[in-house]
Design a protein around this motif. Structure first.
Motif, PDB file in Angstrom:
ATOM      1  N   GLU A  78      78.801 109.561  62.268  1.00 43.30           N
ATOM      2  CA  GLU A  78      79.247 108.384  61.589  1.00 43.30           C
ATOM      3  C   GLU A  78      78.311 108.456  60.066  1.00 43.30           C
ATOM      4  O   GLU A  78      77.501 109.103  60.173  1.00 43.30           O
ATOM      5  CB  GLU A  78      78.737 107.132  62.295  1.00 43.30           C
ATOM      6  CG  GLU A  78      79.315 107.121  63.854  1.00 43.30           C
ATOM      7  CD  GLU A  78      78.672 105.829  64.638  1.00 43.30           C
ATOM      8  OE1 GLU A  78      78.352 105.143  64.051  1.00 43.30           O
ATOM      9  OE2 GLU A  78      78.560 106.181  65.792  1.00 43.30           O
ATOM     10  N   THR A  79      78.970 107.910  59.182  1.00 44.71           N
ATOM     11  CA  THR A  79      78.337 107.685  58.104  1.00 44.71           C
ATOM     12  C   THR A  79      78.163 106.334  57.603  1.00 44.71           C
ATOM     13  O   THR A  79      78.678 105.288  58.066  1.00 44.71           O
ATOM     14  CB  THR A  79      79.069 108.293  56.856  1.00 44.71           C
ATOM     15  OG1 THR A  79      80.246 107.572  56.784  1.00 44.71           O
ATOM     16  CG2 THR A  79      79.401 109.778  56.956  1.00 44.71           C
ATOM     17  N   ARG A  80      77.025 106.047  57.077  1.00 48.14           N
ATOM     18  CA  ARG A  80      76.537 104.780  56.478  1.00 48.14           C
ATOM     19  C   ARG A  80      76.033 104.958  55.198  1.00 48.14           C
ATOM     20  O   ARG A  80      75.310 105.932  54.769  1.00 48.14           O
ATOM     21  CB  ARG A  80      75.237 104.239  57.188  1.00 48.14           C
ATOM     22  CG  ARG A  80      75.701 103.891  58.628  1.00 48.14           C
ATOM     23  CD  ARG A  80      76.700 102.802  58.970  1.00 48.14           C
ATOM     24  NE  ARG A  80      76.694 102.496  60.329  1.00 48.14           N
ATOM     25  CZ  ARG A  80      77.538 103.380  61.159  1.00 48.14           C
ATOM     26  NH1 ARG A  80      78.129 104.226  60.608  1.00 48.14           N
ATOM     27  NH2 ARG A  80      77.710 102.768  62.492  1.00 48.14           N
ATOM     28  N   GLY A  81      76.213 103.962  54.117  1.00 49.01           N
ATOM     29  CA  GLY A  81      75.742 103.947  52.871  1.00 49.01           C
ATOM     30  C   GLY A  81      74.486 102.968  52.418  1.00 49.01           C
ATOM     31  O   GLY A  81      73.853 103.210  51.481  1.00 49.01           O
ATOM     32  N   ILE A 107      74.092 109.608  62.760  1.00 48.83           N
ATOM     33  CA  ILE A 107      74.445 108.918  61.557  1.00 48.83           C
ATOM     34  C   ILE A 107      74.128 109.571  60.166  1.00 48.83           C
ATOM     35  O   ILE A 107      72.778 109.752  60.369  1.00 48.83           O
ATOM     36  CB  ILE A 107      73.772 107.394  61.727  1.00 48.83           C
ATOM     37  CG1 ILE A 107      74.584 106.505  62.828  1.00 48.83           C
ATOM     38  CG2 ILE A 107      74.143 106.834  60.238  1.00 48.83           C
ATOM     39  CD1 ILE A 107      73.724 105.267  62.986  1.00 48.83           C
ATOM     40  N   VAL A 108      74.702 109.925  59.499  1.00 49.06           N
ATOM     41  CA  VAL A 108      74.494 110.529  58.256  1.00 49.06           C
ATOM     42  C   VAL A 108      74.265 109.429  57.168  1.00 49.06           C
ATOM     43  O   VAL A 108      75.381 108.979  57.090  1.00 49.06           O
ATOM     44  CB  VAL A 108      75.388 111.556  57.858  1.00 49.06           C
ATOM     45  CG1 VAL A 108      75.050 112.289  56.634  1.00 49.06           C
ATOM     46  CG2 VAL A 108      75.327 112.755  58.958  1.00 49.06           C
ATOM     47  N   THR A 146      74.882 108.514  53.590  1.00 45.18           N
ATOM     48  CA  THR A 146      75.589 109.152  52.250  1.00 45.18           C
ATOM     49  C   THR A 146      76.575 108.120  51.718  1.00 45.18           C
ATOM     50  O   THR A 146      76.869 107.349  52.253  1.00 45.18           O
ATOM     51  CB  THR A 146      76.303 110.382  52.719  1.00 45.18           C
ATOM     52  OG1 THR A 146      76.888 110.938  51.623  1.00 45.18           O
ATOM     53  CG2 THR A 146      77.330 109.980  53.789  1.00 45.18           C
ATOM     54  N   TYR A 171      72.054 117.226  56.590  1.00 43.45           N
ATOM     55  CA  TYR A 171      73.299 117.289  57.125  1.00 43.45           C
ATOM     56  C   TYR A 171      73.918 118.360  56.556  1.00 43.45           C
ATOM     57  O   TYR A 171      74.278 119.645  57.196  1.00 43.45           O
ATOM     58  CB  TYR A 171      74.255 116.206  57.056  1.00 43.45           C
ATOM     59  CG  TYR A 171      75.784 116.705  57.391  1.00 43.45           C
ATOM     60  CD1 TYR A 171      75.996 116.587  58.887  1.00 43.45           C
ATOM     61  CD2 TYR A 171      76.690 116.893  56.592  1.00 43.45           C
ATOM     62  CE1 TYR A 171      77.105 117.157  59.252  1.00 43.45           C
ATOM     63  CE2 TYR A 171      78.016 117.681  56.840  1.00 43.45           C
ATOM     64  CZ  TYR A 171      77.958 117.528  58.304  1.00 43.45           C
ATOM     65  OH  TYR A 171      79.477 118.028  58.724  1.00 43.45           O
ATOM     66  N   PRO A 197      82.097 110.762  51.484  1.00 38.12           N
ATOM     67  CA  PRO A 197      82.531 111.102  52.638  1.00 38.12           C
ATOM     68  C   PRO A 197      82.458 112.451  53.069  1.00 38.12           C
ATOM     69  O   PRO A 197      82.407 113.185  52.187  1.00 38.12           O
ATOM     70  CB  PRO A 197      84.257 110.755  52.507  1.00 38.12           C
ATOM     71  CG  PRO A 197      84.467 110.731  51.162  1.00 38.12           C
ATOM     72  CD  PRO A 197      83.010 110.500  50.522  1.00 38.12           C
ATOM     73  N   ILE A 198      82.337 112.776  54.231  1.00 34.06           N
ATOM     74  CA  ILE A 198      82.077 114.351  54.759  1.00 34.06           C
ATOM     75  C   ILE A 198      83.426 114.789  55.281  1.00 34.06           C
ATOM     76  O   ILE A 198      83.920 114.374  56.345  1.00 34.06           O
ATOM     77  CB  ILE A 198      81.020 114.198  56.045  1.00 34.06           C
ATOM     78  CG1 ILE A 198      79.577 113.825  55.503  1.00 34.06           C
ATOM     79  CG2 ILE A 198      80.931 115.449  56.397  1.00 34.06           C
ATOM     80  CD1 ILE A 198      78.661 113.430  56.398  1.00 34.06           C
ATOM     81  N   PRO A 247      83.752 117.431  59.258  1.00 36.23           N
ATOM     82  CA  PRO A 247      82.144 117.538  59.847  1.00 36.23           C
ATOM     83  C   PRO A 247      82.075 118.226  60.920  1.00 36.23           C
ATOM     84  O   PRO A 247      82.894 118.517  61.588  1.00 36.23           O
ATOM     85  CB  PRO A 247      81.972 116.065  60.232  1.00 36.23           C
ATOM     86  CG  PRO A 247      83.257 115.190  60.618  1.00 36.23           C
ATOM     87  CD  PRO A 247      84.111 115.968  59.812  1.00 36.23           C
ATOM     88  N   ARG A 305      72.029 112.943  53.803  1.00 34.68           N
ATOM     89  CA  ARG A 305      73.114 114.094  53.446  1.00 34.68           C
ATOM     90  C   ARG A 305      72.670 115.455  53.158  1.00 34.68           C
ATOM     91  O   ARG A 305      73.291 116.428  53.378  1.00 34.68           O
ATOM     92  CB  ARG A 305      73.875 113.518  52.186  1.00 34.68           C
ATOM     93  CG  ARG A 305      75.118 114.232  51.809  1.00 34.68           C
ATOM     94  CD  ARG A 305      76.107 114.451  53.035  1.00 34.68           C
ATOM     95  NE  ARG A 305      77.190 115.216  52.608  1.00 34.68           N
ATOM     96  CZ  ARG A 305      78.514 114.827  52.390  1.00 34.68           C
ATOM     97  NH1 ARG A 305      78.824 113.923  52.023  1.00 34.68           N
ATOM     98  NH2 ARG A 305      79.312 115.942  51.998  1.00 34.68           N
TER      99      ARG A 305
END
Length: 191
Positions: A89-92, A74-75, A77, A56, A80-81, A84, A53
């Motif tokens: 896409e985001t992944r935790g 893929i960020v 984090t 980004y 949520p962004i 953008p 993050r």
């Protein structure tokens, strides 16, 4: 199976950014001749870009266009962004992300940005190789190439090469995770 790669510049004293995320010391090397190791050539073979993050947010502040239109981004984090800058896409969960990335068959994956996320992948045996470009600058402080986590490993040096304007390229391979999915032993990849 996708290869997960690092490609990063550092100062001679081991920092990737000066205090305040300042990269002016690195921008002085724009246009440098890296030959076959040029960033543009590297990026063309990358299908997926993974960043944390902080990276980004740093990139999103730039007024220029989104640089990764040709790649899946893929960020990593937990937040949520909103709005953008580019398609992403985001992944935790890092462990689930590693399994997802290993299942890709459409090209290499680049771990973009700071050393915290790269170190998380190294600790899990999930960073295959890294290219480190050591710039002839002492910047005195800032963000370290890798955070001090206590993790120890001895990667295998694949090559070392002097490049333009005093830059040195170091290319290393890391041992893979063990077959049971646990991190690699604290041992060398090779001699």
């Amino acid at each position: 199976m996708a290869r997960i790669l690092g490609y990063i510049a550092t100062s001679l004293d081991g920092f990737i950014a000066a205090p305040g995320d300042n990269l002016e010391w690195l921008f002085r090397y724009d246009g440098m001749d890296l030959g076959e190791h040029d960033y543009g050539r590297f990026l063309r073979r990358i299908r997926t870009v993974v960043m944390g993050r902080g990276t980004y947010d740093f990139i999103a502040k730039d007024d220029g266009p989104w640089a990764y239109e040709q790649q899946r981004v893929i960020v990593v984090t937990s937040q949520p962004i909103a709005d953008p800058k580019g398609a992403l896409e985001t992944r935790g969960d890092i462990d689930s992300l590693i399994a997802e990335l290993r299942g890709l068959g459409d090209g290499d994956v680049w771990m973009l940005g700071g050393g915290r996320l790269q170190m998380a992948f190294i600790e899990r045996g999930a960073l295959d190789e890294i290219e480190i470009y050591v710039m002839p600058e002492l910047i005195g402080g800032g963000t370290p190439l890798f955070p001090a986590t206590g993790f120890q490993i001895t990667p295998k040096l694949l090559s070392a090469q002097a490049l333009d304007r005093g830059c040195v390229r170091l290319h290393y391979a890391f041992p893979p995770a063990r077959s049971d999915g646990r991190p690699p032993d604290l041992r060398s990849v090779g001699p």
